[in-house]
Design an enzyme around this catalytic site. Structure first.
Site: not given
Ligand code: BG6
Length: 491
Positions: A242, A218, A150
């Protein structure tokens, strides 16, 4: 308890963007783990390709440093790293010209019979160019697949264009669109929980479920990605892919099998049943936020605008949405979604709140009866919790207490929690598309997101400020509290 590892066929993985950030942080460490756990068959090679002029040896050094930096304590093993580096090669190639492609062909020709996977860890703007070069230089064999990351577009029109540019060269069954959330252990467990247990399915509908919450919070900020992020924002970056995938897995009908088409058909139906959010209702159904200076992860942090060069932006770093699915199973059950950067913690979870009991037979002294919740925690502390009311132990009469049946995967199974990419990279070799997005899914997701983006524009919906290190703007709390509900905060 250890999991059984079934070796995959020998393969050549060509990683475009092989010296980039994703390869360094995720792909090389994931492949290393698969080697250590005995999943490779020989001969298997990993071939880095990008514009940087590196030799094979320099690439091996790059990989060694990447593993040193990104493997956890105790995972770096000199002998395994040496073995891993011996399977690494590198070719400088240019997506726009013919430079380097003959050399790549020469290397690949040594393994014509192997599975061949091209991983495009590059900007989507050159997906089409690389696909075309792969075709023109006759690199496609019967066993070839292509993997793309993506963002697949920034709206429906650009997603169609991107999909077309790859689709001109590759058939849909050769295209693996990665959404790394689908590779997370708990996400796969959601399917196990729903489809391998008789317990939940009879209750999994509007008759018994009050509402669903999906939170992907996050604590990090831009992590040096301001250039990309400011043109995307939270809706495009997290929700379109996601979070909608999580919503689909939660809401979909039971597929007839785990076959990739059967699973993806059901997810697609959910996406198509999402009720539109557009200029007419966007202000009631969504909240946009942007973080201001505050404190996160134990220290003071800058606000979003201070992290940008220009210092002016209307991009949302937080979004909350009340989504609804217009079908029999989910009529009247809101799906509240929230995601953001620089929030109070790193938490991803799906919370299913069941309806309250229809009639309370206990007297007031028993205390309040709390509706049951099923909490599916993706990270951190992966696991599943089911809350239940029980009697408070002891002779003190009938007092009720809300407790959790708590299944933390880390303590239940003494195994390393694999990174999502490990599972997905091997699924590509196995040619299993179940955990990858099909073209129509990506497009259906944009079809839902596009009117929301346009609605924001049409209504000039502002971003609400929130202090870094909190749970987002107060308007997001109001979004759910207006309906007499609250965000799950036992986190
Ligand atoms: C990515 C986003 O797809 O997923 C990011 O572009 C984000 O901005 C990340 O931080 C989060 O992934 P995870 O696995 O750390 O929750």
């Amino acid at each position: 308890m250890s999991s059984q590892i079934i070796p995959v066929e020998p393969f050549d993985y060509v990683v475009f963007g092989g010296s980039g950030d994703l390869a360094e942080r995720k792909l090389l460490p994931a492949l290393y783990h698969r080697q250590v756990e005995g999943q490779f068959s020989e001969p298997t090679r990993i071939i880095g390709a990008s514009r940087s002029a590196l030799s094979h040896e320099e690439y091996r050094k790059f990989a060694e440093a990447a593993l040193k930096e990104h493997l956890k304590k105790g995972e770096y093993d000199e002998a395994e790293v040496k073995k891993f580096c011996a399977r690494l090669f590198y070719v400088p190639v240019d997506a726009k010209t013919d430079a380097g492609w003959d050399q790549l062909k020469k290397i690949l020709d040594e393994g014509k019979e192997r599975v061949r996977a091209f991983y495009l860890a590059v900007a989507p703007g050159i997906f089409g160019d690389i696909s075309q070069k792969i075709h023109d230089h006759k690199l496609i064999t019967k066993q070839t697949r292509i993997v793309v990351e993506k963002p697949i577009g920034r709206d429906l029109a650009s997603a169609l264009q991107l999909n077309d540019s790859i689709g001109r060269v590759f058939k849909e069954e050769q295209i693996f669109r990665i959404d790394h959330y689908l590779g997370k252990e708990t996400v796969q467990n959601l399917m196990a929980l729903r489809f391998a247990n008789a317990l939940y399915e009879p209750l999994w509908n509007a008759n018994h479920i009050d509402h669903v919450q999906i939170t992907v919070a996050e604590s990090v900020g831009l992590e040096g990605r301001a250039g990309y992020y400011d043109t995307a924002g939270a809706l495009r970056d997290m929700v379109q892919n996601h979070i909608l995938q999580l919503l689909c897995l939660t809401a979909m009908e039971i597929p007839s099998s785990m076959d990739s088409e059967a699973v993806r058909d059901e997810k697609l139906k959910v996406l198509r049943a999402l009720k539109p959010i557009d200029a007419s209702n966007v202000e009631q159904a969504t909240v946009r936020g942007q973080y201001r200076a505050g404190a996160s992860a134990g220290g003071p942090v800058k606000g979003y605008l201070d992290e940008l060069e220009g210092g002016v932006s209307n991009t949302e770093t937080f979004v909350a949405i009340k989504a609804e699915i217009g079908n029999w199973r989910w009529a009247g059950v809101p799906f509240y979604i929230r995601t953001g950067k620089r929030l109070a913690g790193r938490v991803s979870e799906i919370v299913i709140t069941f309806k309250p009991i229809p009639h309370n037979i206990f007297d007031q002294a028993a205390g309040r009866i709390v509706a049951n919740q099923l909490i599916i925690r993706l990270q951190p502390d992966e696991g599943v919790k089911q809350s239940l009311m029980i009697k408070d132990p002891g002779p003190g009469g009938m007092r009720l207490r809300n407790v959790s049946l708590d299944m933390s995967f880390a303590s239940a199974f003494n195994v390393r929690n694999p990174d999502a990419y490990e599972r997905l990279l091997m699924d590509v070799v196995r040619s299993n598309q179940t955990l990858f997005m099909r073209r129509d899914e990506v497009e259906a997701a944009w079809e839902w997101v596009d009117p929301m983006l346009k609605g924001w524009e049409a209504t000039s919906q502002p971003v609400q400020g929130y202090t870094a290190g909190t749970w987002g703007p107060s308007q997001a709390i109001a979004l759910i509290e207006r309906d007499g509900r609250t965000w799950h905060d036992d986190i």
